[in-house]
Design an enzyme around this catalytic site. Structure first.
Site, short mmCIF file in Angstrom:
data_model
loop_
_atom_site.label_atom_id
_atom_site.label_comp_id
_atom_site.label_asym_id
_atom_site.label_seq_id
_atom_site.Cartn_x
_atom_site.Cartn_y
_atom_site.Cartn_z
N PRO A 45 0.82 -1.23 0.00
CA PRO A 45 0.00 0.00 0.00
C PRO A 45 0.84 1.27 0.00
O PRO A 45 1.63 1.49 0.91
CB PRO A 45 -0.80 -0.13 1.31
CG PRO A 45 0.10 -0.94 2.21
CD PRO A 45 0.83 -1.90 1.32
N ASP A 84 -2.12 2.91 2.30
CA ASP A 84 -1.51 3.05 3.62
C ASP A 84 -1.84 4.45 4.12
O ASP A 84 -1.40 5.44 3.54
CB ASP A 84 0.00 2.86 3.49
CG ASP A 84 0.69 2.77 4.83
OD1 ASP A 84 -0.01 2.74 5.86
OD2 ASP A 84 1.92 2.72 4.85
N TRP A 556 4.16 0.42 9.87
CA TRP A 556 4.62 -0.79 9.18
C TRP A 556 3.85 -2.01 9.66
O TRP A 556 3.72 -2.99 8.93
CB TRP A 556 6.11 -0.98 9.40
CG TRP A 556 6.96 0.05 8.72
CD1 TRP A 556 7.57 1.12 9.30
CD2 TRP A 556 7.28 0.11 7.33
NE1 TRP A 556 8.26 1.85 8.37
CE2 TRP A 556 8.12 1.25 7.14
CE3 TRP A 556 6.97 -0.68 6.23
CZ2 TRP A 556 8.62 1.60 5.90
CZ3 TRP A 556 7.48 -0.32 4.99
CH2 TRP A 556 8.29 0.80 4.83
N GLN A 592 12.44 -2.12 0.84
CA GLN A 592 11.37 -2.83 1.54
C GLN A 592 11.83 -4.18 2.09
O GLN A 592 11.06 -4.85 2.77
CB GLN A 592 10.17 -3.03 0.62
CG GLN A 592 9.53 -1.73 0.15
CD GLN A 592 9.02 -0.89 1.31
OE1 GLN A 592 8.54 -1.42 2.30
NE2 GLN A 592 9.14 0.42 1.19
N TRP A 596 8.39 -3.36 4.25
CA TRP A 596 7.17 -4.15 4.05
C TRP A 596 7.46 -5.63 3.88
O TRP A 596 6.75 -6.48 4.41
CB TRP A 596 6.42 -3.60 2.83
CG TRP A 596 5.07 -4.20 2.64
CD1 TRP A 596 4.05 -4.26 3.54
CD2 TRP A 596 4.58 -4.84 1.46
NE1 TRP A 596 2.96 -4.89 2.99
CE2 TRP A 596 3.26 -5.25 1.70
CE3 TRP A 596 5.14 -5.09 0.20
CZ2 TRP A 596 2.48 -5.91 0.75
CZ3 TRP A 596 4.37 -5.74 -0.76
CH2 TRP A 596 3.06 -6.14 -0.48
N LYS A 629 20.14 10.86 -6.42
CA LYS A 629 18.81 10.56 -5.91
C LYS A 629 17.87 11.72 -6.23
O LYS A 629 18.24 12.88 -6.12
CB LYS A 629 18.88 10.35 -4.40
CG LYS A 629 17.55 9.94 -3.77
CD LYS A 629 17.71 9.71 -2.27
CE LYS A 629 16.38 9.32 -1.64
NZ LYS A 629 16.50 9.11 -0.17
N LYS A 632 12.85 16.93 -4.48
CA LYS A 632 12.30 18.24 -4.85
C LYS A 632 13.32 19.34 -4.63
O LYS A 632 13.38 20.31 -5.40
CB LYS A 632 11.03 18.51 -4.02
CG LYS A 632 9.87 17.59 -4.35
CD LYS A 632 8.66 17.90 -3.49
CE LYS A 632 7.50 16.98 -3.80
NZ LYS A 632 6.32 17.25 -2.93
#
Length: 1017
Positions: A45, A84, A556, A592, A596, A629, A632
């Protein structure tokens, strides 16, 4: 007849048309094959309170490709979306909106109002997420998603906690946890792993702790010269919490005398040269055990911490407890030197300062040795008490602490160090290792099963299994899953106000409503704070009142609970849960493995003693074109909508699949997506457009074409390659390798366009053999339809477009969509490996021959007398001889000659030679008068074909050709007039140029000038 195809296709608009078709016909819904064997995807999610980025496209297309493939393989593959909605990402967004910087401001604002805004915000960009999901062709059920803040979801999470509680796998431990002072909450170990930053600058200090002579007068260290333990630290703000020094008992230590200073130091002998920058004499050496029991003078008065001093007590059974330390008068702490097996001889001085309130090793040794515990830092990371630096954030207090120590002569060296340090992965504040009570899931109790269950999972790439993920499991620690926050699943543990030992874990709303003397419950129940905080009931052990503990769960935990909670299991949908557990496939990015992926695995193992997913593709990260990476702040974030609007979803998907294997880091550039569109999609589209145009001219009907035997080597070769392609793509997708499968399709399309179609053009246009022309059409039609089906999981839009035109216009009874079709099956009887090998060799020889022509600056349209070939192996001659005519046509030569040794070619100036990997191709560059004429005729045809296009003639229009040139040109045109007429659809070739109604151009061919004109007949 097929629908006409515009060669100047605009893929984004084509895709929008296909989206409308899918929506109108409910193509996704009808693709779900009810009653078939199941294939289950679990959707990790995302949080919809932020805009989706290009990295979300990456994960979503990889999630999409495998279920699409499995559906075409006959599986029932439902896909349920999820959102999520809890946790710090949501809270931090609202804090920024409200300009809050502390939890106190949230409390003052009101938890009810704050959480209401959190709940509203989780859907801020939901429409944009749904739009992007649909636009990229990710087929998933967005109408009935699971949402982690829904009451049903929360209730299932409560049920999980209750199951673990009853099995003794939930406990509250007073332990050092990684604490974010900005967010005011602990982080779990897998969250910490997400936030490490390299090259972080911290102080590097050598501090002097003065040996206490009270108990040292009769020891070898007794001296009138001041003697100090030299201690290295990078966290000066922890020094007020110091209560002991630790040494390695078996290591060698030294007592040294500085030559130019009246002071002595004690430190590890192996670290003398790296620690001491002054000249010194070694007075004595001894094992660290000789230092144990000595005491030293504290740097700070412990009671300046405002009586926040406690003491470990091992007198009771079980783990050590902390008790308030309130001595009579101003009794000082002992400040002992203690043994520590954790003391390193790799850096520092070999003496470690111990502050049990900070650092896991410090806490554990404090527990074992019953040390005192001084906590002079609050949960916001500010120094408390009566210090000169009280009220400052710990990192801001460092300079003042250093100045104080220096003024007291207790700072030997003051430098800086750059090292790796953990920061909060949400707000980027430096983490503090802070001792406090936290709720844990006892994952260490099932460590062996976690490792064993991992053996049942297939990881792509495979090295993750025993590498990043396996190492994480092997070094497993208990999961700190409680958070001191607001917007999250509330911890479902109630505690008695009279006796804290009386605790109850509530596993469902029904269980809660059945409690005696229940108060504060509203209908319908909102299980979130602050409403659930008001719910109380009578203690079942005494007459006290049970009140919920204030913590919420790690978000989590919510996402890891999705296999159960998405179905409100076990309260309903038991059969659905059992049918869809475990998942066949999950996919997310590599971070993850400790997010997750881990929480799924941990909860599944704790609950069901096994894994909850069978296959996982672990994706590498997307960086910008420079390898940085995306952020913004840097301004290098890519807006996926710009790519979708300009190049289209298929091109973006294809780039994601083919640019690099999924586990690798990839650099993203919109130019690379454009290159994918040009190199693959335009090649495929032009081949498809070519077929439709000529098939419509000849009124080719595939339903009436029944070819029993394919006589052409080209047809048999491409059909052999096509069936090998089916096998390769099928094997790749079955092995969770979309990259390999897509690359195989790319290679085939290149061969189809640049070899089969190019070499077969005359068969579609000039062939006088109807059977041969029909075979060419049938072969190309079969290839394109199969490509559409093979490409469907990867590039669903162009596959649908081709299928609708090539199949549904001919066979209305065929499946409504390419995505309703079965995946192609290879026919092994059609595969001819020897023909494939021979053709591949012919392609190589032809490529070398063209290179030899280029070296000699001779165009391919100019015929040459012969080519001389040397192959790597003599056995390859047979394959080349079988297809020698193809080499002759490709290189435009009259003869082929083979040699065994390339030395025979040496010294022949008329040869242009190209070679590669043992293959040599030599062209005879001598051009006779006859060859020159033939070459010029071909050049004339080429120029006339270009003029036809420039004049806007249809491909079937007949023309009249005019020319004006020298005697050689006129004679050549007369000799080759029939050839020129046939190739250019000229009914006449006239010597002379008309005055009007003709397109006229002056052309230079070699060293001759000729004027050409064309007009419609």
């Amino acid at each position: 007849m097929f629908n006409p195809v515009n060669s100047k296709v605009h893929f984004p608009q084509l895709e929008k048309n296909i989206l409308s078709f899918w929506k109108d016909r409910q193509v996704f819904e009808h693709s779900i094959r009810q009653g078939s064997p199941s294939f289950i995807l679990y959707d990790g999610p995302p949080t919809a309170n932020g805009r989706p980025g290009i990295h979300h496209v990456l994960s979503r297309v990889f999630k999409d490709v495998i279920p699409r493939y499995k559906t075409m393989k006959g599986f029932y593959a439902p896909r349920k979306a999820g959102w999520d909605t809890h946790g710090l990402p949501v809270e931090l967004e609202i804090e920024r909106e409200l300009n809050f910087s502390s939890k106190a401001q949230i409390e003052e604002y009101g938890v009810d109002r704050f959480n209401a805004r959190c709940k509203e915000s989780v859907n801020t960009y939901l429409d944009e997420w749904n739009s992007l999901t649909e636009r990229i062709g990710f087929w998933i059920d967005l109408e009935d998603p699971y949402v982690t803040y829904h009451t049903e979801y929360v209730e299932s999470v409560w049920w999980i906690i209750k199951q673990l509680w009853e099995r003794g796998l939930i406990y509250q431990g007073y332990r050092v946890t990684p604490h974010c002072p900005r967010c005011g909450t602990s982080l779990s170990s897998h969250e910490v792993s997400l936030g490490y930053q390299d090259d972080t600058e911290d102080p590097s200090l050598y501090i002097q702790f003065k040996l206490h002579l009270g108990k040292s007068k009769d020891t070898p260290f007794s001296s009138t010269t001041p003697t100090y333990f030299l201690v290295w630290t990078t966290t000066p703000w922890t020094l007020p919490g110091n209560v002991a020094l630790a040494v390695a008992p078996d290591a060698s230590y030294a007592l040294i005398q500085l030559k130019d200073k009246d002071q002595r130091f004690i430190l590890a002998e192996p670290l003398l040269s790296s620690s001491i920058k002054d000249e010194y004499d070694i007075i004595d050496t001894f094992p660290g055990s000789k230092l144990v029991g000595l005491t030293y003078e504290p740097l700070y008065d412990p009671f300046k911490a405002k009586l926040d001093v406690q003491k470990f007590d091992n007198s009771t059974e079980g783990k050590a407890l902390l008790h308030p330390y309130k001595p009579k008068g101003r009794t000082k702490l002992t400040y002992p030197v203690i043994p520590g097996e954790f003391v390193s001889m790799e850096d520092g001085t070999g003496i470690v300062h111990i502050a049990p309130a900070f650092g896991e090793a410090d806490y554990l040794v404090g527990e074992d040795c019953e040390l005192h515990f001084i906590q002079q830092v609050d949960l916001q990371g500010n120094i408390i008490g009566d210090y000169r630096f009280s009220g400052l954030f710990v990192k801001n207090a460092d300079p003042i602490i250093l100045d104080e120590l220096a003024s007291q002569g207790l700072l030997y060296r003051r430098e800086t160090i750059r090292h790796t340090y953990p920061f909060c992965w949400r707000c980027e504040s430096p983490l503090l290792y802070y001792a406090k009570p936290t709720w844990y899931a006892k994952t260490t109790a099932v460590k062996d099963r976690l490792v064993e269950a991992n053996e049942q999972i297939r990881w792509y790439p495979n090295h993750i299994k025993h590498g990043r993920f396996g190492d994480w499991l092997e070094n497993n620690v208990d999961w700190a899953f409680s958070r001191e926050r607001y917007w999250g699943t509330p911890l479902n543990i109630w505690q008695c106000d009279l006796d804290p030992a009386h605790q109850e874990c509530i596993g469902s709303i029904a269980e809660l409503t059945d409690k005696p003397a229940l108060e504060g419950l509203t209908e319908p129940m909102d299980p979130h704070r602050p409403f659930v905080d008001h719910v109380t009931f009578r203690c079942s052990y005494c007459n006290g009142t049970m009140q919920r503990l204030p913590e919420v769960l790690d978000a989590w935990f919510d996402s890891g609970a999705m296999p159960v909670a998405q179905w409100h299991y076990p309260f309903e949908n038991q059969d659905v849960f059992e049918q869809r557990f475990p998942a066949d496939y999950i996919c997310e990015a590599v971070d993850q493995t400790r997010g997750w992926f881990y929480t799924l695995h941990a909860l599944s193992t704790l609950l069901f003693d096994g894994p909850c997913f069978r296959n996982v593709i672990c994706l590498g990260h997307i960086l910008d074109v420079e390898g940085e990476k995306m952020s913004k702040a840097k301004g290098n974030v890519v807006d996926p909508w710009q790519i979708l609007d300009n190049q289209g979803a298929d091109a973006l998907r294809w780039y994601m699949f083919t640019s690099t294997p999924p586990g690798n880091v990839r650099r993203f550039s919109s130019d690379q997506v454009t290159e994918v569109m040009r190199r693959f999609f335009l090649t495929l589209w032009n081949t498809y457009s070519f077929f439709v145009m000529y098939a419509n001219i000849d009124q080719f009907d595939p339903s009436q074409s029944h070819i029993s035997t394919y006589e052409s080597d080209l047809d048999r070769w491409i059909l052999s390659e096509l069936n090998q392609l089916i096998q390769k793509v099928d094997t790749s997708l079955e092995g969770y390798d979309p990259t390999g499968g897509a690359r195989y399709i790319e290679e085939f399309v290149d061969c189809l366009s640049n070899w089969y179609v190019r070499r077969s053009r005359r068969r579609f246009w000039k062939s006088e053999n109807d059977e041969d022309k029909s075979a060419a059409y049938s072969t190309l039609y079969q290839s394109l339809v199969t490509i559409a089906k093979l490409t469907a999981p990867f590039a669903p839009f162009i596959a649908e477009e081709m299928y609708q035109n090539l199949v549904r216009t001919v066979y209305p009874e065929a499946p409504e969509s390419v995505h309703h079709c079965d995946f192609p099956q290879a026919d092994p009887d059609v595969i001819d490996n020897s023909l494939s090998d021979a053709t591949r060799l012919v392609m190589k020889i032809s490529s070398l021959g063209r290179s030899a022509r280029s070296k000699a600056s001779i165009k391919v349209r100019q015929p040459l007398d012969n080519v001389i070939i040397k192959t790597r192996y003599a056995t390859e001659h047979k394959g080349i001889q079988r297809l020698a005519y193809q080499i002759q046509e490709e290189l435009n030569v009259k003869r082929i000659e083979f040699v065994e040794q390339e030395e025979v070619l040496n010294g022949k100036e008329h040869l242009s030679i190209s070679m590669e990997e043992g293959y040599v191709v030599a062209l005879d560059t001598r051009i006779s008068h006859e060859l020159l004429e033939e070459g010029m005729s071909r050049e004339i045809v080429h120029r006339l074909q270009t003029m036809r296009r420039n004049a806007g003639f249809n491909i079937t229009d007949y023309i009249i050709t005019y020319y004006d040139g020298d005697d050689f040109t006129s004679q050549m045109i007369e000799n080759y007039s029939e050839y020129i007429k046939q190739e250019t659809l000229s009914i006449q070739i006239v010597n002379g140029i008309p005055e009007d109604n003709a397109l006229t151009e002056k052309q230079r061919i070699g060293d001759r000038q000729v004027t050409l004109a064309v007009k419609q007949a």
